[in-house]
Design an enzyme around this catalytic site. Sequence first.
Site, PDB file in Angstrom:
ATOM      1  N   ARG A  37       0.808  -1.231   0.000  1.00  0.00           N
ATOM      2  CA  ARG A  37       0.000   0.000   0.000  1.00  0.00           C
ATOM      3  C   ARG A  37       0.839   1.278   0.000  1.00  0.00           C
ATOM      4  NH1 ARG A  37      -3.890  -1.041   4.881  1.00  0.00           N
ATOM      5  NH2 ARG A  37      -2.419  -2.734   5.258  1.00  0.00           N
ATOM      6  N   GLY A 157      -7.498  -7.461  14.167  1.00  0.00           N
ATOM      7  CA  GLY A 157      -7.960  -8.697  14.783  1.00  0.00           C
ATOM      8  C   GLY A 157      -8.759  -8.350  16.038  1.00  0.00           C
ATOM      9  N   ASN A 186      -6.684  -6.196  18.710  1.00  0.00           N
ATOM     10  CA  ASN A 186      -5.287  -6.560  18.938  1.00  0.00           C
ATOM     11  C   ASN A 186      -4.383  -5.505  18.306  1.00  0.00           C
ATOM     12  OD1 ASN A 186      -2.798  -7.851  19.010  1.00  0.00           O
ATOM     13  ND2 ASN A 186      -3.276  -9.145  17.235  1.00  0.00           N
ATOM     14  N   ASN A 243       0.905   2.043   6.977  1.00  0.00           N
ATOM     15  CA  ASN A 243       0.699   1.183   5.814  1.00  0.00           C
ATOM     16  C   ASN A 243       0.657   1.942   4.497  1.00  0.00           C
ATOM     17  OD1 ASN A 243       0.379  -1.406   7.176  1.00  0.00           O
ATOM     18  ND2 ASN A 243      -1.441  -0.466   8.062  1.00  0.00           N
ATOM     19  N   TYR A 382      34.442  25.160  -7.070  1.00  0.00           N
ATOM     20  CA  TYR A 382      34.379  23.993  -7.959  1.00  0.00           C
ATOM     21  C   TYR A 382      34.847  24.393  -9.352  1.00  0.00           C
ATOM     22  CZ  TYR A 382      32.220  19.918 -10.249  1.00  0.00           C
ATOM     23  OH  TYR A 382      31.993  18.770 -10.964  1.00  0.00           O
TER      24      TYR A 382
HETATM   25  C1  UD1 Z   1      -1.860  -8.150  12.541  1.00  0.00           C
HETATM   26  C2  UD1 Z   1      -2.623  -9.078  13.489  1.00  0.00           C
HETATM   27  C3  UD1 Z   1      -3.956  -8.415  13.884  1.00  0.00           C
HETATM   28  C4  UD1 Z   1      -3.691  -7.061  14.490  1.00  0.00           C
HETATM   29  C5  UD1 Z   1      -2.845  -6.197  13.565  1.00  0.00           C
HETATM   30  C6  UD1 Z   1      -2.414  -4.945  14.295  1.00  0.00           C
HETATM   31  C7  UD1 Z   1      -2.027 -11.323  12.761  1.00  0.00           C
HETATM   32  C8  UD1 Z   1      -2.479 -12.562  12.107  1.00  0.00           C
HETATM   33  N1  UD1 Z   1      -2.893 -10.338  12.825  1.00  0.00           N
HETATM   34  O1  UD1 Z   1      -2.644  -8.067  11.361  1.00  0.00           O
HETATM   35  O2  UD1 Z   1      -4.641  -9.232  14.809  1.00  0.00           O
HETATM   36  O3  UD1 Z   1      -4.914  -6.425  14.783  1.00  0.00           O
HETATM   37  O4  UD1 Z   1      -1.642  -6.883  13.153  1.00  0.00           O
HETATM   38  O5  UD1 Z   1      -1.740  -4.088  13.443  1.00  0.00           O
HETATM   39  O6  UD1 Z   1      -0.898 -11.261  13.244  1.00  0.00           O
HETATM   40  N2  UD1 Z   1       4.864  -9.624   8.645  1.00  0.00           N
HETATM   41  C9  UD1 Z   1       5.924 -10.471   8.384  1.00  0.00           C
HETATM   42  N3  UD1 Z   1       5.727 -11.563   7.617  1.00  0.00           N
HETATM   43  C10 UD1 Z   1       4.509 -11.870   7.080  1.00  0.00           C
HETATM   44  C11 UD1 Z   1       3.424 -11.005   7.340  1.00  0.00           C
HETATM   45  C12 UD1 Z   1       3.647  -9.903   8.122  1.00  0.00           C
HETATM   46  O7  UD1 Z   1       7.044 -10.207   8.848  1.00  0.00           O
HETATM   47  O8  UD1 Z   1       4.411 -12.879   6.388  1.00  0.00           O
HETATM   48  C13 UD1 Z   1       5.099  -8.434   9.454  1.00  0.00           C
HETATM   49  C14 UD1 Z   1       4.796  -7.149   8.699  1.00  0.00           C
HETATM   50  O9  UD1 Z   1       5.943  -6.668   8.057  1.00  0.00           O
HETATM   51  C15 UD1 Z   1       4.324  -6.245   9.830  1.00  0.00           C
HETATM   52  C16 UD1 Z   1       3.722  -7.191  10.866  1.00  0.00           C
HETATM   53  O10 UD1 Z   1       4.213  -8.476  10.553  1.00  0.00           O
HETATM   54  O11 UD1 Z   1       5.409  -5.546  10.414  1.00  0.00           O
HETATM   55  C17 UD1 Z   1       2.200  -7.195  10.838  1.00  0.00           C
HETATM   56  O12 UD1 Z   1       1.771  -7.641   9.595  1.00  0.00           O
HETATM   57  P1  UD1 Z   1       0.439  -7.120   8.921  1.00  0.00           P
HETATM   58  O13 UD1 Z   1       0.304  -7.743   7.590  1.00  0.00           O
HETATM   59  O14 UD1 Z   1       0.358  -5.657   9.003  1.00  0.00           O
HETATM   60  O15 UD1 Z   1      -0.647  -7.792   9.906  1.00  0.00           O
HETATM   61  P2  UD1 Z   1      -2.170  -7.444   9.950  1.00  0.00           P
HETATM   62  O16 UD1 Z   1      -2.857  -8.200   8.907  1.00  0.00           O
HETATM   63  O17 UD1 Z   1      -2.351  -5.980  10.002  1.00  0.00           O
HETATM   64 MG    MG Z   2      -1.025  -4.276   9.664  1.00  0.00          MG
END
Ligand code: UD1
Ligand code: MG
Length: 451
Positions: A37, A157, A186, A243, A382
């Site tokens: 995004r 979440g 969360n 994001n 320069y």
């Molecule tokens: C996550 C939580 C959600 C919470 C939200 C808060 C989970 C399943 N859900 O969702 O409950 O409300 O954060 O912001 O955890 N990342 C990785 N590898 C991956 C995916 C993500 O390192 O495969 C990292 C991202 O870079 C980021 C963080 O994990 O820093 C959170 O990932 P993001 O995709 O934003 O999670 P959400 O879907 O927002």
């Molecule tokens: Mg997120």
Amino acid sequence: MLLLSIGYNNKKKYISIYKGLRMSISIVILAAGKGSRMKSTTPKVLHEISGKAMLFHAIDAGQKISDDITVVLYHQAQRVQAQIEAHYKNINFHMQDAEQFPGTGGAMKGVTTKYEKTLILNGDMPLITQDSLLALTGGDADINMSVIQLNDPSGYGRVIINNEKVQEIVEQKDCTEAQLQTKTVNAGIYCVNTQLLNRYIPLLSNDNAQEEYYLTDIVKMAVDEHKTVSPIYVEEEEFKGVNSKFDLATAEIIMQNRIKKELMEQGITMRFPDSIYIDCRATFEGECTLENGVTILGASKLINAHIKTNSIIEDSIIEDSDVGPMGRIRPLSYLKDTHVGNFVEVKKSELIGVKAGHLSYIGDATVGEGSNIGAGVITCNYDGKAKHKTTIGKNVFVGSDCQLVAPVNIEDDVIVAAGTTLNKDVPQGSLAITRSALKFVPNFFYKFFGK
Ligand code: UD1
Ligand code: MG
């Protein structure tokens, strides 16, 4: 539930109780996500807020409480790792196998940490403070999880709580109609007993709407085993993930307000602070004034400085001096007891006890005490190939509109006459002057334009 009843507002008291545990916490920062995004070729976590990559804000907050930090990478991993290594020592890296194990739980697969408790942070939460991290790491619950109450919980979440006890976290895409109404969400940061974490991560499944491995599922696993899960209520502002470019700009405003508030509390005067920009690395001492529209970049240091309207200071030291309005001090300059006026640009120069009031370029130069740089003076530093130095001694008067062709050295007590193009060193006590003879042609005006 002890922590729930203490709540966020009393975290200071809480922190003081647990300060002794500070260095026995491991930290994992999740930074493998793509950040699509942001619509940018730069990895999301390297986008800067107040002069520093947002991931670095998270690392800095983490380093205040831990000496065991692991960053999880995947997208553009090499680029992110190289940036981190250029700025920090002793950071561990873990490469997520995101093809096989996507999701926040997948990110934790194979991560090993040193201490009894592991604090899991997101790389895209640059506004988080050390105080909040300490609040999340305290207590003796098996899991502390960050929780926010939101009027609009969409995207997060949902935290399902029964009888004041956390039951589970359900991702929005997996929620029932009733669960969607939950306004307790969360915030995405957890402190987990490391042994439990190591046991739960291999047990995660991807049997959910997104077919991802959810870290959040460890909460239900812990509840099913009658472990303690404590919700720590936190401030939305600090835990907001960045994001998009809009989020980036919003986070920047919040951080700017924090930086300026702290500096004003320290005694720095700011006129129309909303129009002022200050890098998070800048430092101030003594009584400084920043007028409207001022920009302070890099690790600048201001000591008893007065920076006037719309001036820019970058990676420089300004001591007992004033700049502007509309002055520009570029990197590696040092001004002491100096006045720099409007439309003057200074680069990589040292000015001590100098007046440069108007319209000048002073680059790669040193200027000594008591010297005056007239309007329109230019150091020609320069030659098209390389940069050269200009040295100006003490008590030198450089008249208006002079070009000082570097390399050139002007000794003490010299006058350089207005309009001079100086391409030779000037000995002490001399006048330097290049000026073609002035002549008058009588009545030329009338011959040319007629009477
Ligand atoms: C996550 C939580 C959600 C919470 C939200 C808060 C989970 C399943 N859900 O969702 O409950 O409300 O954060 O912001 O955890 N990342 C990785 N590898 C991956 C995916 C993500 O390192 O495969 C990292 C991202 O870079 C980021 C963080 O994990 O820093 C959170 O990932 P993001 O995709 O934003 O999670 P959400 O879907 O927002
Ligand atoms: Mg997120």
